[in-house]
Scaffold this active site. Structure first.
Site, PDB file in Angstrom:
ATOM      1  N   ILE A  85       0.860  -1.200   0.000  1.00 41.02           N
ATOM      2  CA  ILE A  85       0.000   0.000   0.000  1.00 41.02           C
ATOM      3  C   ILE A  85       0.891   1.242   0.000  1.00 41.02           C
ATOM      4  O   ILE A  85       1.701   1.411   0.907  1.00 41.02           O
ATOM      5  CB  ILE A  85      -0.925   0.031   1.241  1.00 41.02           C
ATOM      6  CG1 ILE A  85      -1.821  -1.199   1.279  1.00 41.02           C
ATOM      7  CG2 ILE A  85      -1.752   1.309   1.248  1.00 41.02           C
ATOM      8  CD1 ILE A  85      -2.701  -1.289   2.520  1.00 41.02           C
ATOM      9  N   LYS A 126       5.014   1.053  12.800  1.00 39.50           N
ATOM     10  CA  LYS A 126       4.482   1.632  11.562  1.00 39.50           C
ATOM     11  C   LYS A 126       3.764   2.948  11.842  1.00 39.50           C
ATOM     12  O   LYS A 126       3.917   3.932  11.121  1.00 39.50           O
ATOM     13  CB  LYS A 126       3.540   0.632  10.891  1.00 39.50           C
ATOM     14  CG  LYS A 126       4.285  -0.594  10.370  1.00 39.50           C
ATOM     15  CD  LYS A 126       3.341  -1.739  10.035  1.00 39.50           C
ATOM     16  CE  LYS A 126       4.117  -2.938   9.511  1.00 39.50           C
ATOM     17  NZ  LYS A 126       3.275  -4.145   9.395  1.00 39.50           N
TER      18      LYS A 126
END
Lengths: 410, 410
Positions: A127, A196
């Site tokens: 992504i 993340k």
């Protein structure tokens, strides 16, 4: 233009994916010159003459333009990345822990040596969220970013909710399916998601913090009563990373979240990842895709490589613009299931909407500040499961619990 | 750096959204200097001294750096854009019809006058698909792109399937909700989706074609028997734009599509848009968001403006690389509902899996090439509804039709 010469560190599933993709590619002018691995005696699926067992072979090779770092060890990875940058070798890395823990140092190194580091593969695999945040959402309108950043946990949660497995059975299934490592701690306890999130805080809000400043709790203590509770009230449980602007700064945390079918993430199942960016003007933007696996991650590395060919580097505009702070004083609504009552003294709730006690299911729904949850060091406590929750509850018709207590929430 | 001076054409819902967003923005160094509109006597919500009624006021104003074109008329829009580029004024436009019909000319103008045109707002409003295709999927691995590109049609279809409305009732609801224009032809007959698909073919596959070469059919003839059929067999109907590589090139078309709950678009409801990009290595990437409306579209315009400030222009790498052709010889599986049998002679099916005739529902499921559907000029025929379909069918337990005919499909 001549081919980009790559020195690759690590030859696990992503490294092998990358090798294969580059062999098949026509339009990427890049080739792997050397691969540095630890184990000399491990059987390899390609000609071993390309392998090296000493990192300096790559770092000191003047013909190598780019280092692709795909090893597990975050400390060693940072050393490799630093030494590469010092030698003017651009870096592509997928090491979320290394990036999250050394973000400021990586910015500094990039500036000092005028050499870029790209790391799209580190956050949600294929992504393209970092690039999108850097290049597209470059205005000051983002209010909220959230996501399912860990495919392992999402796979396990899907198994518990769709197949009726308990946590251990679901974890076992995830291992069999190749989605969970033998030690799944980083994934299931929310650390991987937190690394993340920490990276994205920089690219979303220009906020640089260390992972240890950010709350995380995971799904490792989920039990059947939690799943039952969720189902009864029309929820699904997803392990979410969330960050949003508050009056005082940015609230950010990783927690299991009880969400309804009106939520964008309700239908994100199995190993899929998703990121949602919400702005004042652009409404909700959802990006979905496979977050892990050899090929999806390799695809992200390839995109970074082709960007390097075009001299791309992250502009980091938001880091220059913003002075937002992490706001751990933010209050959030939570579902807390516990065995021993002491936890209720430990956790300083601001409001308690409902407490429910039954032989095998004791829980509380209320509001509490993020910093109080951090203080209670909840990850170490095997007897509680904590999740953020969408309120109010709606009662199902087949509710087997004492409803008057639940209804007191409204 | 001094502020970017904008000449704005059109002050409809997007123009007003843009005006408002720019007023509130801190980090965008851009301001609207002049707004050109057609109607002098229309009541305006801002000081009218900013308005002009002659396009040359903006085009010949040397202080204006950028033209933002947000008018309906595609022909006039192309004239404004051409004249702007000739004068070295960069352009941001949301006019999908104008771009789709003049793509090659726009490339040529950009090259000749070394002045960029950006148009993220033209395709799926706030979803950053063009930028993502240009900057991220810059390799040769994309196999497939598809999407729900028209919010009006998707809103109508959601109403028919969730609320049990018939097409006319659903269209009326869409008008009331502000999602359909008084003349909804472009939206419901698939033209709007086709313009967007035509634009994306350039950015996805480097394929330049005119909209008239691409098949489109819409939802305007949908009736209750179609909806019932879909529901019975576990489908939802969505108006999809689809394009994918074939042996001979790229197949591309806009048709209603019968898809199952395993499909990424199954849960995309109401006015939402979605785009899915599928590659060999990156698996499926799904982007979802609001495709229309003043603020989402204005947000896309703003992103383009801030990219212009950074001297961004589309690299159009794929146009330079590829020599793919439109493959209208591709065969697709369709559901065709009709009233008069003649259509079955007109449409040359390659295979017929099933024909079913009942008083109020006569249909056929089979395979047919795209060019045969184009030849039949099906949009003009009020008596048919055509949709692509995921096969095989699975029979529902409550099926009231003659099942032996349906089952012959397997």
């Amino acid at each position: 233009m001549s081919n980009l010469k790559i020195g690759l560190f690590g030859y696990g599933c992503v490294g092998q994916g990358l090798y294969e993709v580059l062999l098949k590619s026509k339009n990427i002018k890049a080739e792997i010159s050397s691969i540095c691995v630890k184990q000399k005696n491990k059987k390899r699926n390609i000609d071993t003459s390309i392998f090296s067992y000493n990192k300096w072979d790559i770092l000191n090779n003047p013909d190598i333009d780019v280092v692709v770092e795909l090893i597990d060890d975050a400390e060693e990875a940072f050393s490799i990345v630093s030494e590469s940058l010092k030698r003017g070798k651009a870096v592509v890395t997928a090491n979320k822990k290394m990036i999250a823990e050394n973000f400021r140092a990586l910015i500094q190194l990039q500036e000092t040596y005028q050499t870029p580091v790209l790391y799209e593969a580190a956050v949600c695999g294929s992504i393209p969220i970092i690039r999108t945040l850097e290049e597209y959402y470059n205005t000051d309108y983002i209010q909220n970013i959230s996501g399912i950043f860990n495919g392992t946990s999402n796979y396990i949660l899907t198994q518990t909710q769709q197949q009726g497995k308990n946590y251990e059975e679901a974890l076992h299934a995830a291992k069999i399916a190749g989605f969970a490592e033998s030690n799944p701690t980083l994934d299931v306890e929310g650390f991987d998601s937190k690394f993340k999130l920490t990276i994205l805080l920089n690219h979303t809000f220009g906020l640089s913090v260390l992972p240890k400043q950010v709350l995380n709790s995971g799904i490792q203590n989920l039990n059947k009563t939690d799943t039952l509770f969720a189902t009864r009230f029309g929820y699904q449980i997803k392990l979410l990373a969330q960050a949003y602007k508050t009056d005082k700064g940015v609230a950010a945390f990783v927690l299991p979240h009880l969400l309804r079918n009106t939520h964008s993430f309700f239908h994100i199942y199995n190993e899929f990842n998703a990121v949602q960016v919400e702005g004042i003007f652009n409404n909700k933007q959802l990006l979905t895709g496979k977050g892990a696996g050899g090929f999806p991650t390799a695809a992200a590395v390839i995109s970074d490589l082709s960007s390097l060919i075009k001299n791309y580097k992250y502009p980091y505009n938001k880091l220059k613009q913003n002075d937002l702070h992490l706001d751990n004083s933010e209050t959030i609504a939570i579902y807390l299931r516990y065995n021993k009552k002491e936890i209720m003294n430990q956790l300083k709730f601001e409001k308690i909407y409902s407490q429910f006690e039954q032989e095998n299911h004791t829980y509380c729904i209320g509001e509490i500040s993020i910093k109080e949850i951090i203080k209670a060091d909840i990850n170490k406590n095997k007897e509680v499961f904590i999740a953020s929750i969408e309120l109010p509850l709606y009662q199902g018709s087949d509710l087997p619990v004492k409803t008057e207590q639940i209804l007191s929430i409204h």
